[in-house]
Motif scaffolding. Structure first.
Motif, PDB file in Angstrom:
ATOM      1  N   MET A  44     -36.379  16.634  23.755  1.00 23.80           N
ATOM      2  CA  MET A  44     -35.256  16.203  22.934  1.00 23.80           C
ATOM      3  C   MET A  44     -35.512  16.620  21.487  1.00 23.80           C
ATOM      4  O   MET A  44     -36.563  16.338  20.933  1.00 23.80           O
ATOM      5  N   LYS A  45     -34.535  17.304  20.906  1.00 19.72           N
ATOM      6  CA  LYS A  45     -34.613  17.658  19.492  1.00 19.72           C
ATOM      7  C   LYS A  45     -33.379  17.050  18.812  1.00 19.72           C
ATOM      8  O   LYS A  45     -32.292  17.608  18.863  1.00 19.72           O
ATOM      9  N   PRO A  46     -33.557  15.884  18.182  1.00 24.74           N
ATOM     10  CA  PRO A  46     -32.404  15.134  17.666  1.00 24.74           C
ATOM     11  C   PRO A  46     -32.046  15.420  16.214  1.00 24.74           C
ATOM     12  O   PRO A  46     -32.840  15.970  15.450  1.00 24.74           O
ATOM     13  N   ALA A  47     -30.836  15.003  15.878  1.00 24.01           N
ATOM     14  CA  ALA A  47     -30.369  14.897  14.496  1.00 24.01           C
ATOM     15  C   ALA A  47     -29.685  13.544  14.385  1.00 24.01           C
ATOM     16  O   ALA A  47     -29.030  13.092  15.334  1.00 24.01           O
ATOM     17  N   LEU A  48     -29.853  12.879  13.239  1.00 25.55           N
ATOM     18  CA  LEU A  48     -29.136  11.632  12.972  1.00 25.55           C
ATOM     19  C   LEU A  48     -27.804  11.986  12.340  1.00 25.55           C
ATOM     20  O   LEU A  48     -27.757  12.708  11.341  1.00 25.55           O
ATOM     21  N   VAL A  49     -26.722  11.494  12.920  1.00 29.70           N
ATOM     22  CA  VAL A  49     -25.370  11.739  12.418  1.00 29.70           C
ATOM     23  C   VAL A  49     -24.818  10.421  11.884  1.00 29.70           C
ATOM     24  O   VAL A  49     -24.770   9.421  12.606  1.00 29.70           O
ATOM     25  N   ILE A  50     -24.393  10.449  10.626  1.00 27.46           N
ATOM     26  CA  ILE A  50     -23.824   9.264   9.964  1.00 27.46           C
ATOM     27  C   ILE A  50     -22.359   9.573   9.662  1.00 27.46           C
ATOM     28  O   ILE A  50     -22.056  10.443   8.845  1.00 27.46           O
ATOM     29  N   LEU A  51     -21.456   8.860  10.302  1.00 27.68           N
ATOM     30  CA  LEU A  51     -20.028   9.122  10.154  1.00 27.68           C
ATOM     31  C   LEU A  51     -19.367   8.199   9.143  1.00 27.68           C
ATOM     32  O   LEU A  51     -19.341   6.978   9.325  1.00 27.68           O
ATOM     33  N   ASP A  52     -18.880   8.787   8.077  1.00 31.77           N
ATOM     34  CA  ASP A  52     -17.938   8.152   7.154  1.00 31.77           C
ATOM     35  C   ASP A  52     -18.364   6.820   6.551  1.00 31.77           C
ATOM     36  O   ASP A  52     -17.522   5.951   6.294  1.00 31.77           O
ATOM     37  N   VAL A  53     -19.634   6.628   6.314  1.00 37.14           N
ATOM     38  CA  VAL A  53     -20.099   5.418   5.638  1.00 37.14           C
ATOM     39  C   VAL A  53     -19.934   5.695   4.144  1.00 37.14           C
ATOM     40  O   VAL A  53     -20.818   6.208   3.482  1.00 37.14           O
ATOM     41  N   GLN A  54     -18.724   5.394   3.653  1.00 35.25           N
ATOM     42  CA  GLN A  54     -18.298   5.739   2.308  1.00 35.25           C
ATOM     43  C   GLN A  54     -17.928   4.498   1.514  1.00 35.25           C
ATOM     44  O   GLN A  54     -17.455   3.511   2.077  1.00 35.25           O
ATOM     45  N   SER A  79     -39.900  11.594  10.525  1.00 36.24           N
ATOM     46  CA  SER A  79     -40.221  12.310  11.756  1.00 36.24           C
ATOM     47  C   SER A  79     -39.782  13.770  11.709  1.00 36.24           C
ATOM     48  O   SER A  79     -39.855  14.471  12.723  1.00 36.24           O
ATOM     49  N   GLY A  80     -39.262  14.199  10.561  1.00 36.40           N
ATOM     50  CA  GLY A  80     -38.808  15.580  10.433  1.00 36.40           C
ATOM     51  C   GLY A  80     -37.474  15.854  11.104  1.00 36.40           C
ATOM     52  O   GLY A  80     -37.137  17.009  11.399  1.00 36.40           O
ATOM     53  N   VAL A  81     -36.711  14.800  11.353  1.00 36.54           N
ATOM     54  CA  VAL A  81     -35.405  14.917  12.005  1.00 36.54           C
ATOM     55  C   VAL A  81     -34.326  15.037  10.941  1.00 36.54           C
ATOM     56  O   VAL A  81     -34.286  14.242   9.998  1.00 36.54           O
ATOM     57  N   PRO A  82     -33.436  16.036  11.080  1.00 40.35           N
ATOM     58  CA  PRO A  82     -32.373  16.188  10.085  1.00 40.35           C
ATOM     59  C   PRO A  82     -31.407  15.007  10.076  1.00 40.35           C
ATOM     60  O   PRO A  82     -31.108  14.410  11.107  1.00 40.35           O
ATOM     61  N   VAL A  83     -30.916  14.702   8.868  1.00 41.24           N
ATOM     62  CA  VAL A  83     -29.897  13.677   8.670  1.00 41.24           C
ATOM     63  C   VAL A  83     -28.622  14.388   8.234  1.00 41.24           C
ATOM     64  O   VAL A  83     -28.631  15.141   7.253  1.00 41.24           O
ATOM     65  N   VAL A  84     -27.543  14.161   8.979  1.00 44.93           N
ATOM     66  CA  VAL A  84     -26.258  14.796   8.685  1.00 44.93           C
ATOM     67  C   VAL A  84     -25.247  13.686   8.445  1.00 44.93           C
ATOM     68  O   VAL A  84     -24.930  12.910   9.349  1.00 44.93           O
ATOM     69  N   ALA A  85     -24.749  13.594   7.218  1.00 40.87           N
ATOM     70  CA  ALA A  85     -23.777  12.555   6.854  1.00 40.87           C
ATOM     71  C   ALA A  85     -22.405  13.185   6.660  1.00 40.87           C
ATOM     72  O   ALA A  85     -22.297  14.305   6.139  1.00 40.87           O
ATOM     73  N   GLU A 138     -31.495  24.167  16.180  1.00 37.37           N
ATOM     74  CA  GLU A 138     -31.830  24.022  17.601  1.00 37.37           C
ATOM     75  C   GLU A 138     -31.785  22.569  18.077  1.00 37.37           C
ATOM     76  O   GLU A 138     -32.593  22.118  18.888  1.00 37.37           O
ATOM     77  N   ILE A 139     -30.820  21.832  17.567  1.00 34.86           N
ATOM     78  CA  ILE A 139     -30.618  20.424  17.928  1.00 34.86           C
ATOM     79  C   ILE A 139     -29.942  20.347  19.301  1.00 34.86           C
ATOM     80  O   ILE A 139     -29.007  21.097  19.577  1.00 34.86           O
ATOM     81  N   ASP A 140     -30.395  19.410  20.136  1.00 36.18           N
ATOM     82  CA  ASP A 140     -29.748  19.211  21.434  1.00 36.18           C
ATOM     83  C   ASP A 140     -29.248  17.778  21.642  1.00 36.18           C
ATOM     84  O   ASP A 140     -28.545  17.486  22.597  1.00 36.18           O
ATOM     85  N   THR A 141     -29.633  16.869  20.729  1.00 32.60           N
ATOM     86  CA  THR A 141     -29.273  15.457  20.872  1.00 32.60           C
ATOM     87  C   THR A 141     -28.804  14.901  19.535  1.00 32.60           C
ATOM     88  O   THR A 141     -29.469  15.094  18.520  1.00 32.60           O
ATOM     89  N   LEU A 142     -27.676  14.205  19.551  1.00 31.72           N
ATOM     90  CA  LEU A 142     -27.151  13.585  18.338  1.00 31.72           C
ATOM     91  C   LEU A 142     -27.312  12.078  18.430  1.00 31.72           C
ATOM     92  O   LEU A 142     -26.874  11.452  19.400  1.00 31.72           O
ATOM     93  N   VAL A 143     -27.962  11.505  17.432  1.00 31.81           N
ATOM     94  CA  VAL A 143     -28.084  10.061  17.305  1.00 31.81           C
ATOM     95  C   VAL A 143     -26.936   9.648  16.390  1.00 31.81           C
ATOM     96  O   VAL A 143     -26.960   9.941  15.195  1.00 31.81           O
ATOM     97  N   ILE A 144     -25.923   9.014  16.951  1.00 33.10           N
ATOM     98  CA  ILE A 144     -24.669   8.784  16.223  1.00 33.10           C
ATOM     99  C   ILE A 144     -24.547   7.357  15.727  1.00 33.10           C
ATOM    100  O   ILE A 144     -24.745   6.392  16.473  1.00 33.10           O
TER     101      ILE A 144
END
Length: 180
Positions: free
Chosen positions: A1-11, A38-44, A98-104
């Motif tokens: 698993m290669k994850p990214a943390l996805v943060i939706l619209d916390v504005q 953990s070196g996991v990208p954060v995408v807001a 090369e992300i395969d899993t999104l932590v939403i």
């Protein structure tokens, strides 16, 4: 698993409208810190609209919430639709890393979170939906007779039991999300 943390619209503009927003922001900020460690990208994501609208992109209130403590290394993407993939560079950002899993995580459960989870599957990603990391508006859905906590419970159940050949959805409490 290669994850990214996805943060939706916390504005900032949405926080007064969101159920338990202070608690939600704190929980997501903790997840973002753990992801970075953990070196996991954060995408807001920042929901925007037309000039003069509620989501006027030039208004400071539409920026991501200060409490998230986003860092320069985090990716911030503007979007105009409920689906975070629609008309954005999200897919390209994920493929490049090369992300395969999104932590939403994020808001609102019954709009952008729901649409993005479903779209993630269609784009071939697995999803970890943070069970206590998303919220609807404070009033819930009075027309449907649903309180905010019922909306969260319902979406956690529905999204985790749907079938889709592109990916899977696991619902995991924030305290149990493991990035490493």
């Amino acid at each position: 698993m290669k994850p990214a943390l996805v943060i939706l619209d916390v504005q900032e503009v949405l926080l007064p409208l969101i159920w338990r927003s202070a608690e939600l922001v704190g929980r997501i900020a903790s997840l973002a810190r753990a992801a970075r460690e953990s070196g996991v990208p954060v995408v807001a994501f920042q929901q925007i609209g037309e000039s003069g609208s509620f989501f006027d992109p030039e208004q400071p209130r539409t920026r991501p919430a200060d409490g998230l403590a986003l860092q320069p290394s985090d990716v911030v993407i503007r979007k105009t639709a409920t689906d975070a993939f629609y008309g954005t560079e999200l897919a390209a950002v994920l493929v490049e890393r090369e992300i395969d899993t999104l932590v939403i995580t994020g808001v609102s459960t019954d709009y952008c979170v729901d649409a993005t989870v479903r779209s993630s599957l269609s784009h071939g990603f697995d999803v970890v939906l943070v069970e206590d990391g998303h919220a609807p508006v404070t009033e819930g859905d009075p027309a449907a007779g649903l309180a905010p906590e019922q909306i969260v419970e319902r979406h956690n159940r529905i999204l985790s039991t749907g079938m889709h050949p592109g990916g899977s959805v696991r619902v995991v409490p924030a305290a149990e999300v493991a990035f490493g």
